[in-house]
Every structure is written in C-alpha cells, then in structure tokens.
Design a protein around this motif. Structure first.
Motif, PDB file in Angstrom:
ATOM      1  N   VAL A 120      39.072  10.426  24.197  1.00 51.68           N
ATOM      2  CA  VAL A 120      39.838  10.845  25.377  1.00 51.68           C
ATOM      3  C   VAL A 120      39.015  11.881  26.147  1.00 51.68           C
ATOM      4  N   PRO A 121      38.626  11.608  27.380  1.00 54.15           N
ATOM      5  CA  PRO A 121      37.844  12.590  28.157  1.00 54.15           C
ATOM      6  C   PRO A 121      38.666  13.849  28.417  1.00 54.15           C
ATOM      7  N   THR A 122      37.997  14.996  28.364  1.00 54.10           N
ATOM      8  CA  THR A 122      38.688  16.273  28.594  1.00 54.10           C
ATOM      9  C   THR A 122      37.877  17.163  29.538  1.00 54.10           C
ATOM     10  N   PRO A 123      37.544  16.680  30.733  1.00 55.84           N
ATOM     11  CA  PRO A 123      36.706  17.499  31.615  1.00 55.84           C
ATOM     12  C   PRO A 123      37.347  18.817  32.029  1.00 55.84           C
ATOM     13  N   ALA A 124      38.663  18.857  32.219  1.00 55.33           N
ATOM     14  CA  ALA A 124      39.297  20.114  32.619  1.00 55.33           C
ATOM     15  C   ALA A 124      39.220  21.140  31.492  1.00 55.33           C
ATOM     16  N   ASN A 125      39.563  20.733  30.286  1.00 52.63           N
ATOM     17  CA  ASN A 125      39.492  21.668  29.165  1.00 52.63           C
ATOM     18  C   ASN A 125      38.060  22.103  28.891  1.00 52.63           C
ATOM     19  N   ASP A 126      37.104  21.181  29.016  1.00 53.35           N
ATOM     20  CA  ASP A 126      35.698  21.551  28.828  1.00 53.35           C
ATOM     21  C   ASP A 126      35.276  22.623  29.839  1.00 53.35           C
TER      22      ASP A 126
END
Length: 337
Positions: free
Chosen positions: A298-304
């Motif tokens: 699951v991509p998590t660009p905001a959390n990253d």
C-alpha cells in the motif's frame, strides 16, 4: 503481583502513585541514579481528575539496577517509544515465570515488541489518560480516561483480565478482545491529527480550516486507514467511527465534526516535544504506518513525507509552520495520492 513501572514520567508516575496509594507495593525504574534519588526524596504527588494524593517512593532505582536478578510478574513500560524498544529485551530476563511486559506507548510499539519477544510475553495496551508532569514527582491527571489492555492476537484471556483488575486499583482499565483494532483506531488519529498539528504548529481546528490542511488531513487519514485494512486489522470505534465516510459528502462533514469535537482544540503532544527539544515518536506512528504499508503493498506517500518533515524539524532544519502542510500535500500529490 510484583510490578515494576519503567519510566516515571506523567503516565508512569500517575499509575505508580495511585497503585501505591491503593495499598500495592510498586517498584519504579528511572533512567539514572540522580533521577531515582530525587524521587526518593520528594515522593510522588498527583492532582487533578481522580483526586489528590501523595505517596513516598522508597522502591525507586535506575533501570539497570533491576537487571541483576529481580523477578517481576508485571513490567509496565511507560517510557517514550524508542526507549521502550531498547529496554524491553533486557527486561525480559527479569520476568518471573509467566510474567508479562505491558507497553502503553502510542503507535506500533506493542506489536513490534510482541513480534520480537513473543505474544506470550507481551500484552498489548494503549492509554487514553491525559497526564502532565509538572516537575519530577509532581503530576496532574487531565481527564477521566483509561488504559485499554488485550491480547494482540485477539480474544480474551485470563492474564489480560488479571492485569486489568490489578491495574484497575489505580486507574480505570478496560479490556478488549480487539486490541489490535483499538491500536489502529488511535493510530489513525495520531497520524492525521497529532502529527499534522505538530508540523503546522497549530491545533487541528486551526489547520483544518485551510484548504491545504483539510486536504492533507483527508489524504493522511484515508491512506492510513487503507494500510490498517490491508494489514487485516479491524479498527473499532473509540471517540469516532474509524471508518470515515467518503470524501466530499455530508456524512464526511458530520464525521469530521465529531473528530473536531474531541480533538480540535488540543495542543499536539508532538508539538510539545518540538518545543522541549525531546525526541518524537513519529517513527512509531506515521513511520509505523508506512512500514506496514510497504509490507502489504500500500503506497504511503503522505505518511512518508510527514516523517521526513518531522525529522527535519527535530534537526532544526525546519520549524513548525502551516507551510509544512502545503509542502507535504504537494509531495504526496506528486506521488499520486
């Protein structure tokens, strides 16, 4: 039940003081000898919700002094998250047969320790107690919250009920057959409320009124919820229903109103960490969500991006400011969220 509380900050101090006031003998572990000496001289004083009390603290010592052969039925980890991860393997050696380690930190600490030490050793927990340490040994309980305990693999158990009953002599303690779901429910709000408020330098009500703040809240919450679902967790209702309605609907606005009623005016604890120069727990909150997301595709660009900004603030390269929300949102959109 021979009980050692590791960490005598706000939460550990209140639980230890109230448990001792209820007639139990409690051992306390501090970071160093100077801290132990100070508490031994001053004792513990609690005010606020639940009533005022004062107790002596004769059984307090540096954590290392307990590693030479003490045996405890229960070790409560009330430290910051990274300290809990570091010290727990050492404390495993001082458990009595059938003893339990109970981490009460935010985020993924309970699951991380259970994976490392075994679910037979670690019982899951989280705290909804509002607590403040005015100075070492002086604490204020800010709300009528509770501790929540349960098996991380789900269901009920005799040990969870036994520990719930024992600690319930000090503060309200509830049991749940879905501790993992409860952890994720709190984690969703930590990721999208506490951390965003910290990097913005504002309470939620202020930042969510801006277009960038509202958009980033929606992106971060929904991204984190997607990770929770992919992990197999079933988040359960705490203050609000953790399954947020679809964006841009009246139901979503009503749901957001419930979140604001519960959290909108609170100063984020992570912002207080910034102000006091303390390490944050972002790696066990947004960072934990990102780690689980990677494991489940699951991509998590905001959390990253949020994690990177928090670390930059910690290093002094940024300051808490609403402009950070715009930067994180732009980065997450470039990644396709």
């Amino acid at each position: 039940m021979r009980t050692l509380i590791v960490g005598v900050g706000a939460l550990g101090g209140i639980v230890g003081a109230r448990l001792q006031a209820a007639g139990a003998r409690v051992w306390l572990a501090t970071r160093d000898a100077a801290s132990a000496d100070r508490l031994r001289r001053s004792g513990l004083r609690v005010s606020g919700v639940g009533g005022e009390l004062g107790v002596d603290a004769p059984d307090v010592a540096p954590v290392e002094s307990y590693l030479a052969g003490s045996a405890f039925d229960l070790v409560v980890l009330a430290t910051k998250a990274q300290d809990a991860i570091d010290v727990a393997p050492k404390l495993n050696s001082i458990l009595a047969p059938g003893g339990t380690i109970l981490p009460i930190q935010n985020g993924g600490v309970s699951r991380i320790l259970a994976d490392r030490l075994g679910g037979n050793v670690v019982l899951g927990a989280l705290s909804n107690l509002g607590a403040t340490m005015r100075e070492p040994g002086v604490y204020e309980q800010r709300n009528a919250g509770h501790l929540l305990v349960g098996e991380l693999e789900g269901g009920t158990s005799e040990r969870a009920e036994r520990i719930r009953s024992w600690l319930g002599r000090a503060v309200e303690v509830r049991g749940t057959p879905n501790l993992e779901g409860a952890v994720w429910s709190k984690l969703l709000l930590n990721c999208a409320v506490t951390t965003l408020g910290a990097i913005a330098g504002q309470a939620m009500r202020a930042y969510v009124e801006t277009a960038e703040g509202r958009a980033l809240f929606d992106v971060t919450y929904d991204e984190s919820l997607a990770v929770a679902k992919a992990s197999g967790a079933g988040p359960e209702r705490m203050i609000v229903d953790p399954i947020a309605p679809a964006r841009n609907t009246p139901a979503r606005e009503a749901w957001l109103g419930e979140v604001l009623a519960g959290y909108g005016d609170l100063k984020p604890s992570m912002l207080q960490d910034f102000e006091r120069g303390r390490p944050t727990e972002v790696d066990f909150i947004n960072g934990y969500v990102a780690d689980v997301g990677r494991r489940h595709g699951v991509p998590t660009p905001a959390n990253d991006a949020i994690v990177r900004v928090v670390h930059a603030i910690t290093r002094g390269e940024r300051t808490p400011d609403a402009a950070n929300l715009r930067d994180v949102l732009a980065e997450s959109r470039r990644a396709g969220t």
